[in-house]
Enzyme design. Structure first.
Site, PDB file in Angstrom:
ATOM      1  N   LYS A 115       0.854  -1.191   0.000  1.00 52.10           N
ATOM      2  CA  LYS A 115       0.000   0.000   0.000  1.00 52.10           C
ATOM      3  C   LYS A 115       0.890   1.242   0.000  1.00 52.10           C
ATOM      4  CE  LYS A 115      -3.610   0.430   2.792  1.00 52.10           C
ATOM      5  NZ  LYS A 115      -4.422   0.747   3.994  1.00 52.10           N
TER       6      LYS A 115
ATOM      7  N   ASP B 268     -13.746   1.176   9.902  1.00 49.14           N
ATOM      8  CA  ASP B 268     -14.056   1.096   8.474  1.00 49.14           C
ATOM      9  C   ASP B 268     -14.307  -0.359   8.066  1.00 49.14           C
ATOM     10  OD1 ASP B 268     -14.593   2.229   6.022  1.00 49.14           O
ATOM     11  OD2 ASP B 268     -12.508   2.313   5.369  1.00 49.14           O
TER      12      ASP B 268
END
Length: 353
Positions: A100, A198
């Site tokens: 990422k 999330d």
């Protein structure tokens, strides 16, 4: 006067002793951290890479890794997290990672990187994606994760993989239970406790055995065991956020429970919370499903791909989802209670170990 001088000397010596002891402790902890991790610097990019020691990382050469990171492009993109782009990076024929990349410049992006590192530091759980290390440079930061070859639950239910790998009922039960176990670990076994903030189907990844792994901790919040909430800005994904979050701005474990309830509805209905049909009707997945339950027409909401699945078990999972989605957070179960209830479902007994 002489007594005051002695007191001053005593206080000064105590302060110096305290500072020296803390410095020695910090040095010992840093040396321990160095022994535990592999640290590389790259003069060309001005970056530093830290790899947590594990069998997977032992043979990884820093120069090969640096060269690979410089060549990542759009064709390597496998997803987008809350704070960055995720790439597949193959080091050689047998070794690949999910990387990422978070570009620097935005204070919030840097905070997301720090939160993810802090939350993921020592976590080792079969239902949480493994963080192997990180790379920090003047222009961007990178997090190095275990690659999940079967993509995300979102892709399998709604995206390009839904026709290639159909999820039957036992597999959906297994995924739901595994994800619940991962979230329960964050809420109850980590010190400090972790609120993910999330939880959604695109953040539930699947390994080569289709075992679910909770991922993307860019919004995660650490909470001491004696606290009930953390005040923060409203962040997350529309359709998954608990209603009280918008009013109070308080992140709680019960907010994650609500989001998980939405994921259970996705497993049951095969629909996204942001399904276009709901937008046209001015509603959303949660209210649509609740209305079908109130009318005792749950069968209208069930994914057509689940035809032939045990009606009683589907009804039980509907019941669990409904409890997770209670308007009053105090009426929602804890994730530990959710896990225990899901474990009672017969289909899971056939597939879990």
């Amino acid at each position: 006067m002489e007594k005051a001088l002695l007191v001053a000397i005593y206080v000064t010596v105590c302060c110096l002793a305290f500072v020296i002891s803390k410095t020695i402790m910090a040095l010992l902890l840093y040396r321990r951290w160095q022994r535990k991790n592999m640290i590389y610097s790259d003069a060309a990019s001005g970056g530093k890479m830290v790899l947590f020691r594990s069998p997977t990382m032992q043979s990884l050469k820093s120069d090969a890794f640096f060269k690979k990171t410089m060549k990542l492009s759009d064709k390597d993109v496998i997803g987008c997290g809350g704070y960055g782009t995720v790439y597949k990076m193959a080091v050689d024929e047998s070794t690949a990672f999910a990387v990422k990349r978070l570009y620097r410049g935005s204070p919030e992006r840097d905070r997301g990187f720090e939160r993810e590192l802090e939350a993921m530091g020592d976590i080792k759980h079969r239902n949480i994606v493994t963080l192997f290390g990180y790379y920090t440079a003047p222009r961007y930061n990178m997090l190095i994760y275990e690659l999940m070859p079967n993509g995300s639950l979102d892709m399998l239910l709604h995206g390009k993989l839904k026709d290639e790998k159909r999820l039957d009922w036992p597999m959906r039960c297994r995924i739901g239970l595994g994800a619940a176990r991962g979230i329960a670990y964050l809420h109850h076994d980590c010190i400090p406790h972790i609120i993910h903030r999330d939880i959604k189907s695109s953040n539930i990844l699947l390994d080569h055995n289709m075992e679910p792994r909770v991922s993307d901790f860019g919004l995660a919040t650490l909470m001491e065991p004696d606290k009930t909430h953390v005040s923060t800005i409203v962040a997350g994904t529309f359709g998954y956020l608990a209603p009280e979050y918008f009013e109070s701005g308080r992140a709680t474990a019960k907010g994650d429970v609500y989001s998980f309830g939405v994921v259970l509805l996705e497993l049951l209905t095969g629909r996204r919370p942001s399904d276009e049909a709901f937008l046209e009707e001015g509603t959303k997945l949660v209210t649509w499903v609740k209305s079908t339950v109130e009318r005792k027409r749950e069968e209208e909401a069930i994914d057509s791909r689940l035809e032939g699945a045990p009606v009683e078990e589907i009804s039980q999972v509907f019941s669990i989802a409904s409890k997770c989605l209670e308007t009053d957070p105090s009426d929602r179960p804890t994730m530990t209670e959710v896990v225990k209830t899901l474990e009672l479902i017969r289909s899971d007994k056939l597939i879990s170990d």
